[in-house]
Design a protein around this motif. Structure first.
Motif, PDB file in Angstrom:
ATOM      1  N   ALA A  47       0.827  -1.205   0.000  1.00  0.00           N
ATOM      2  CA  ALA A  47       0.000   0.000   0.000  1.00  0.00           C
ATOM      3  C   ALA A  47       0.859   1.252   0.000  1.00  0.00           C
ATOM      4  O   ALA A  47       0.555   2.239  -0.675  1.00  0.00           O
ATOM      5  N   ALA A  48       1.943   1.231   0.765  1.00  0.00           N
ATOM      6  CA  ALA A  48       2.845   2.382   0.813  1.00  0.00           C
ATOM      7  C   ALA A  48       3.446   2.674  -0.552  1.00  0.00           C
ATOM      8  O   ALA A  48       3.522   3.829  -0.986  1.00  0.00           O
ATOM      9  N   VAL A  49       3.841   1.626  -1.265  1.00  0.00           N
ATOM     10  CA  VAL A  49       4.440   1.805  -2.592  1.00  0.00           C
ATOM     11  C   VAL A  49       3.395   2.240  -3.604  1.00  0.00           C
ATOM     12  O   VAL A  49       3.669   3.077  -4.476  1.00  0.00           O
ATOM     13  N   GLU A  50       2.186   1.704  -3.497  1.00  0.00           N
ATOM     14  CA  GLU A  50       1.125   2.142  -4.397  1.00  0.00           C
ATOM     15  C   GLU A  50       0.857   3.631  -4.224  1.00  0.00           C
ATOM     16  O   GLU A  50       0.612   4.352  -5.185  1.00  0.00           O
ATOM     17  N   GLN A  51       0.933   4.099  -2.991  1.00  0.00           N
ATOM     18  CA  GLN A  51       0.695   5.511  -2.717  1.00  0.00           C
ATOM     19  C   GLN A  51       1.869   6.370  -3.148  1.00  0.00           C
ATOM     20  O   GLN A  51       1.680   7.479  -3.665  1.00  0.00           O
ATOM     21  N   ARG A  52       3.081   5.881  -2.931  1.00  0.00           N
ATOM     22  CA  ARG A  52       4.300   6.651  -3.248  1.00  0.00           C
ATOM     23  C   ARG A  52       5.272   5.762  -4.017  1.00  0.00           C
ATOM     24  O   ARG A  52       6.183   5.153  -3.441  1.00  0.00           O
ATOM     25  N   PRO A  53       5.122   5.689  -5.332  1.00  0.00           N
ATOM     26  CA  PRO A  53       5.944   4.793  -6.138  1.00  0.00           C
ATOM     27  C   PRO A  53       7.446   5.033  -6.006  1.00  0.00           C
ATOM     28  O   PRO A  53       8.238   4.110  -6.246  1.00  0.00           O
ATOM     29  N   ALA A  54       7.855   6.225  -5.617  1.00  0.00           N
ATOM     30  CA  ALA A  54       9.287   6.502  -5.459  1.00  0.00           C
ATOM     31  C   ALA A  54       9.928   5.648  -4.365  1.00  0.00           C
ATOM     32  O   ALA A  54      11.147   5.506  -4.318  1.00  0.00           O
ATOM     33  N   LEU A  55       9.100   5.076  -3.509  1.00  0.00           N
ATOM     34  CA  LEU A  55       9.619   4.201  -2.449  1.00  0.00           C
ATOM     35  C   LEU A  55      10.008   2.816  -2.955  1.00  0.00           C
ATOM     36  O   LEU A  55      10.636   2.049  -2.215  1.00  0.00           O
ATOM     37  N   ARG A  56       9.650   2.469  -4.177  1.00  0.00           N
ATOM     38  CA  ARG A  56       9.689   1.083  -4.600  1.00  0.00           C
ATOM     39  C   ARG A  56      11.035   0.397  -4.351  1.00  0.00           C
ATOM     40  O   ARG A  56      11.085  -0.686  -3.755  1.00  0.00           O
ATOM     41  N   ASP A  57      12.131   0.973  -4.811  1.00  0.00           N
ATOM     42  CA  ASP A  57      13.421   0.284  -4.704  1.00  0.00           C
ATOM     43  C   ASP A  57      13.793   0.023  -3.252  1.00  0.00           C
ATOM     44  O   ASP A  57      14.196  -1.084  -2.883  1.00  0.00           O
ATOM     45  N   ARG A  58      13.651   1.061  -2.412  1.00  0.00           N
ATOM     46  CA  ARG A  58      13.989   0.869  -0.995  1.00  0.00           C
ATOM     47  C   ARG A  58      13.007  -0.072  -0.320  1.00  0.00           C
ATOM     48  O   ARG A  58      13.371  -0.864   0.557  1.00  0.00           O
ATOM     49  N   ALA A  59      11.748  -0.009  -0.743  1.00  0.00           N
ATOM     50  CA  ALA A  59      10.729  -0.858  -0.131  1.00  0.00           C
ATOM     51  C   ALA A  59      10.943  -2.327  -0.473  1.00  0.00           C
ATOM     52  O   ALA A  59      10.665  -3.212   0.346  1.00  0.00           O
ATOM     53  N   GLU A  60      11.439  -2.624  -1.682  1.00  0.00           N
ATOM     54  CA  GLU A  60      11.725  -4.013  -2.037  1.00  0.00           C
ATOM     55  C   GLU A  60      12.773  -4.588  -1.092  1.00  0.00           C
ATOM     56  O   GLU A  60      12.637  -5.713  -0.589  1.00  0.00           O
ATOM     57  N   ARG A  61      13.811  -3.820  -0.843  1.00  0.00           N
ATOM     58  CA  ARG A  61      14.853  -4.277   0.083  1.00  0.00           C
ATOM     59  C   ARG A  61      14.307  -4.432   1.482  1.00  0.00           C
ATOM     60  O   ARG A  61      14.559  -5.430   2.177  1.00  0.00           O
ATOM     61  N   TYR A  62      13.538  -3.434   1.881  1.00  0.00           N
ATOM     62  CA  TYR A  62      12.945  -3.436   3.219  1.00  0.00           C
ATOM     63  C   TYR A  62      12.053  -4.657   3.413  1.00  0.00           C
ATOM     64  O   TYR A  62      12.132  -5.353   4.437  1.00  0.00           O
ATOM     65  N   LEU A  63      11.208  -4.944   2.433  1.00  0.00           N
ATOM     66  CA  LEU A  63      10.291  -6.069   2.558  1.00  0.00           C
ATOM     67  C   LEU A  63      11.049  -7.388   2.617  1.00  0.00           C
ATOM     68  O   LEU A  63      10.724  -8.262   3.426  1.00  0.00           O
ATOM     69  N   ARG A  64      12.072  -7.550   1.772  1.00  0.00           N
ATOM     70  CA  ARG A  64      12.869  -8.781   1.821  1.00  0.00           C
ATOM     71  C   ARG A  64      13.472  -8.984   3.199  1.00  0.00           C
ATOM     72  O   ARG A  64      13.432 -10.080   3.769  1.00  0.00           O
ATOM     73  N   ASP A  65      14.032  -7.911   3.761  1.00  0.00           N
ATOM     74  CA  ASP A  65      14.665  -8.024   5.078  1.00  0.00           C
ATOM     75  C   ASP A  65      13.635  -8.330   6.161  1.00  0.00           C
ATOM     76  O   ASP A  65      13.882  -9.154   7.060  1.00  0.00           O
ATOM     77  N   ARG A  66      12.500  -7.671   6.087  1.00  0.00           N
ATOM     78  CA  ARG A  66      11.464  -7.897   7.100  1.00  0.00           C
ATOM     79  C   ARG A  66      10.898  -9.310   7.002  1.00  0.00           C
ATOM     80  O   ARG A  66      10.643  -9.968   8.011  1.00  0.00           O
ATOM     81  N   LEU A  67      10.688  -9.806   5.786  1.00  0.00           N
ATOM     82  CA  LEU A  67      10.175 -11.164   5.630  1.00  0.00           C
ATOM     83  C   LEU A  67      11.191 -12.197   6.115  1.00  0.00           C
ATOM     84  O   LEU A  67      10.813 -13.221   6.699  1.00  0.00           O
ATOM     85  N   ALA A  68      12.465 -11.930   5.885  1.00  0.00           N
ATOM     86  CA  ALA A  68      13.491 -12.849   6.371  1.00  0.00           C
ATOM     87  C   ALA A  68      13.505 -12.884   7.893  1.00  0.00           C
ATOM     88  O   ALA A  68      13.614 -13.959   8.505  1.00  0.00           O
ATOM     89  N   ALA A  69      13.392 -11.718   8.522  1.00  0.00           N
ATOM     90  CA  ALA A  69      13.353 -11.668   9.983  1.00  0.00           C
ATOM     91  C   ALA A  69      12.103 -12.363  10.509  1.00  0.00           C
ATOM     92  O   ALA A  69      12.144 -13.066  11.534  1.00  0.00           O
TER      93      ALA A  69
END
Length: 325
Positions: free
Chosen positions: A277-299
């Motif tokens: 939802a955050a990326v849909e609202q602010r597409p500029a977050l996409r690259d950092r959000a992909e990394r963030y999501l991978r790290d959060r899912l791994a944790a």
């Protein structure tokens, strides 16, 4: 409501994980089409729409919802129900946007006396799940019966709630507009019955361990919640003001999800929806959000992530009449 959920996901990361590109609603799972409005719509003058909420997501979150709901609101509710003026027979409980019926499964066994639940939702598939899975007995062993109604919960009238003893909803207010909340409040006030409206998002999330991007994701998610006039985290405040303006006494209690290793499956799906939802609202977050999501899912998979997702429960008690207390 068909509680803040999703029907599927699209896209994949290079490592095979689903990405953050899927359209999402209300802090839950992904849904089908970008920009689709997340509100219960059952106006019979509008074209039929595909179901928007997956029973799998509603089932996944049901345990966390049950644990989170504010027990402190039950005693004042029980007192009011015991003193309803002119009440005879079964309590008539209208559950708005019932989804798969989790509110009834939680509340009916906590109230004494015979009950008749009227389940409202736009989706006949979810109504079927709700009816089949409804409880059959109250706290004191009295019978619980159920009926289903398809309809637009945002256009309720007092007539639709005629004879209601109680109105309930779960995860509904935050996906309505101000006009729709006022319509709902007017219907409850016109029917003169209490309303227990649970699990509205509060706009706050706490993750442990913390990450520098947490606050930015949360801010973008909250903006997504408020898109197209939806109330999102402002819903409880608006509802409180509307109920109070109509003479009701209003109580609000926190009802946070507390997610740890035992809730990892829910946390995973919630994370995908929250970040998406955050990326849909602010597409500029996409690259950092992909990394963030991978790290959060791994944790999360390692049992190292904990999340507190804040919600609020609201109990509105109309002005006593006929000697009610």
């Amino acid at each position: 409501m068909s509680q803040a959920s999703g029907t599927g996901a699209s896209g994949a990361d290079d490592d095979g994980q689903r990405g953050v590109g899927a359209s999402v609603v209300a802090g839950a799972g992904p849904v089908g089409r970008p920009g689709e409005r997340a509100t219960v719509r059952l106006r019979h003058d509008e074209p039929e729409e595909a179901p928007r909420y997956a029973p799998e997501w509603l089932t996944l979150r049901e345990g966390a919802d049950a644990t989170a709901r504010a027990q402190d609101l039950l005693d004042p509710l029980r007192i009011r129900l015991a003193n309803l003026p002119g009440h005879t027979g079964a309590l008539a409980v209208h559950d708005l946007g019932c989804g798969t019926g989790s509110m009834g499964r939680w509340l009916a066994p906590r109230l004494d006396g015979p009950q008749h639940w009227v389940l409202h939702d736009r989706d006949p598939y979810l109504l079927h799940f709700a009816a089949v899975g409804s409880p059959r007995s109250a706290a004191d062993g009295s019978s619980v019966t159920v009926e289903t109604r398809r309809g637009d919960v945002a256009r309720l009238t007092p007539d639709a709630l005629a004879g209601a003893s109680l109105v309930t909803a779960s995860a509904l207010l935050d996906v309505l507009t101000r006009e729709e909340v006022v319509t709902l409040v007017d219907a409850c006030a016109g029917a003169g019955c209490p309303a227990l409206l649970t699990l509205s998002v509060a706009g706050r999330v706490e993750l442990s361990p913390a990450d520098p991007l947490d606050a930015e994701i949360a801010d973008a998610f909250n903006a997504h919640q408020r898109r197209a006039g939806l109330l999102g985290p402002d819903a409880v405040t608006v509802a409180c003001e509307a109920f109070a303006a109509r003479g009701a006494a209003v109580r609000v209690h926190p009802s946070p999800w507390r997610l740890g290793p035992a809730e990892s499956a829910l946390t995973e799906q919630w994370l995908r929806g929250w970040v998406g939802a955050a990326v849909e609202q602010r597409p500029a977050l996409r690259d950092r959000a992909e990394r963030y999501l991978r790290d959060r899912l791994a944790a999360c998979a390692a049992g190292e992530l904990r999340a507190v997702v804040h919600h609020s429960d609201l109990l509105a008690l109309p002005r006593p009449t006929g000697g009610a207390s």
